[in-house]
Design a protein around this motif. Structure first.
Motif, PDB file in Angstrom:
ATOM      1  N   LYS A  59      -2.983   7.286   4.132  1.00  0.00           N
ATOM      2  CA  LYS A  59      -3.782   6.248   5.439  1.00  0.00           C
ATOM      3  C   LYS A  59      -3.377   6.661   5.981  1.00  0.00           C
ATOM      4  N   ASN A  78       1.316  -0.711   0.075  1.00  0.00           N
ATOM      5  CA  ASN A  78      -0.092  -0.185  -0.145  1.00  0.00           C
ATOM      6  C   ASN A  78       1.234   1.342   0.209  1.00  0.00           C
ATOM      7  N   ASP A  86      -4.486   3.224  10.231  1.00  0.00           N
ATOM      8  CA  ASP A  86      -3.863   2.564   9.404  1.00  0.00           C
ATOM      9  C   ASP A  86      -2.705   1.961  10.051  1.00  0.00           C
TER      10      ASP A  86
END
Length: 342
Positions: free
Chosen positions: A157, A152, A217
């Motif tokens: 985030k 990712n 996250d």
């Protein structure tokens, strides 16, 4: 007997040699050279080699064991200051020092940049699974065992910082460069003046840890190790994190329950984690070493020339000011208000 106040160097001063030389003109500098704990205790008696020492530079205790209550109780009656080399001072028995009227100082600020950079590295590696990819590259297995499906980008985030002190704020600055959204949890909100250099509304306070865990996250830990924080981050906290999120720890290994961490990685609650610290350093749990979703570093947070020079300089400044005025520069939180200038 020297007419100068005496300082005992425990460990070594590697980088702040000019500062130490300057201090040597004002103070009598001794070096810990006792071969064992018993002989050190003997040397701390009134007529012993260290019997008149007023300050200790603490960067380890070669040959003489830990800085526990027995050790503190054996220190010379003249001792006024223990200047610790590091932001975290968990190796020192604070209660025993306080009971004897011994000030403890640490080095906040000096470690901020180095540790925050390591934290950011671990965040990027955890999100992108870089450690596993690097290992495969060294093995000549180009891109084998890697997949975009488990990687990712950090952009957008949510980074949850637990402990928004100097290191936490330095990390937040770095993470904003990756367009991460910053939330944090402390017992109380940070003084607005400390966040004045951040863009407006770029950092959000969470009143509870649970509130932060539900949104983040990536969770990055920046809390001291003490009786209240030992294994405070365990199964309950992992279960409240977003599924597939990441944990980063550059604080102290003891604040995380390693068994709960491994469980969270195995059941998919966490996608990955990055660790720079471990409970039994220099030993690392073999189960951590065997897990290919973990980026592990051997406590590299302050392993830079700038960090070490800064830390050593701060330790020496604490000793100099403490002996001159009666109050060190960096009083630890547990001793706030206990001592005053003379």
């Amino acid at each position: 007997m020297s007419a100068l106040k005496q300082v005992l160097i425990c460990g070594k001063v590697h980088f702040a040699t000019e500062e130490l030389a300057a201090l040597s003109s004002k103070l009598d500098i001794l070096t810990l050279d006792s071969p064992d704990r018993k002989s050190f205790f003997e040397a701390c008696k009134p007529d012993g080699k260290y019997g008149q020492v007023q300050a200790i530079y603490h960067n380890g205790l070669p040959n003489v064991g830990g800085f526990d209550k027995e050790f503190v109780d054996a220190l010379p009656a003249s001792l006024k200051i223990v200047a610790h080399h590091g932001a975290g001072y968990d190796p020192i028995d604070v209660a025993a020092c306080s009971a004897r009227g011994i000030q403890i100082s640490n080095t906040p600020g000096a470690v901020d940049h180095g540790t925050a950079t390591v934290a950011l590295f671990l965040i990027i590696s955890a999100l992108r699974q870089f450690w596993n990819a690097q290992l495969r590259a060294h093995e000549g297995k180009f891109k084998q065992g890697t997949s975009p499906a488990v990687q990712n980008d950090p952009e957008n985030k949510v980074l949850g910082i637990v402990g928004m002190g100097g290191i936490g704020r330095a990390l937040a600055k770095r993470a904003l460069g990756f367009d991460m959204k910053i939330i944090y949890h402390n017992r109380n909100p940070v003084d607005p003046s400390l966040l004045a250099e951040f863009p407006a509304n770029s950092v959000t306070y969470c009143k509870t840890l649970d509130e932060l865990l539900e949104q983040a996250d990536v969770v990055s830990l920046h809390v001291p190790l003490n009786d209240k924080t030992n294994k405070f981050f365990g199964r309950a906290q992992f279960n409240k994190m977003k599924k597939g999120s990441c944990l980063v720890n550059t604080a102290r290994g003891g604040v995380v329950d390693e068994d709960a961490l491994l469980e969270a990685l195995e059941n998919g609650q966490l996608s990955s984690a990055g660790l720079d610290v471990f409970p039994n350093e220099p030993e690392i749990n073999p189960k951590l070493l065997a897990n290919d979703r973990l980026t592990l570093l051997p406590h590299m947070g302050t392993e830079t020339l700038e960090s070490r020079l800064g830390m050593e300089s701060v330790v020496l400044k604490n000793i100099e000011q403490g002996l001159e005025t009666g109050l060190v520069v960096n009083t630890i939180p547990e001793q706030k208000g206990q001592f005053s200038k003379h």
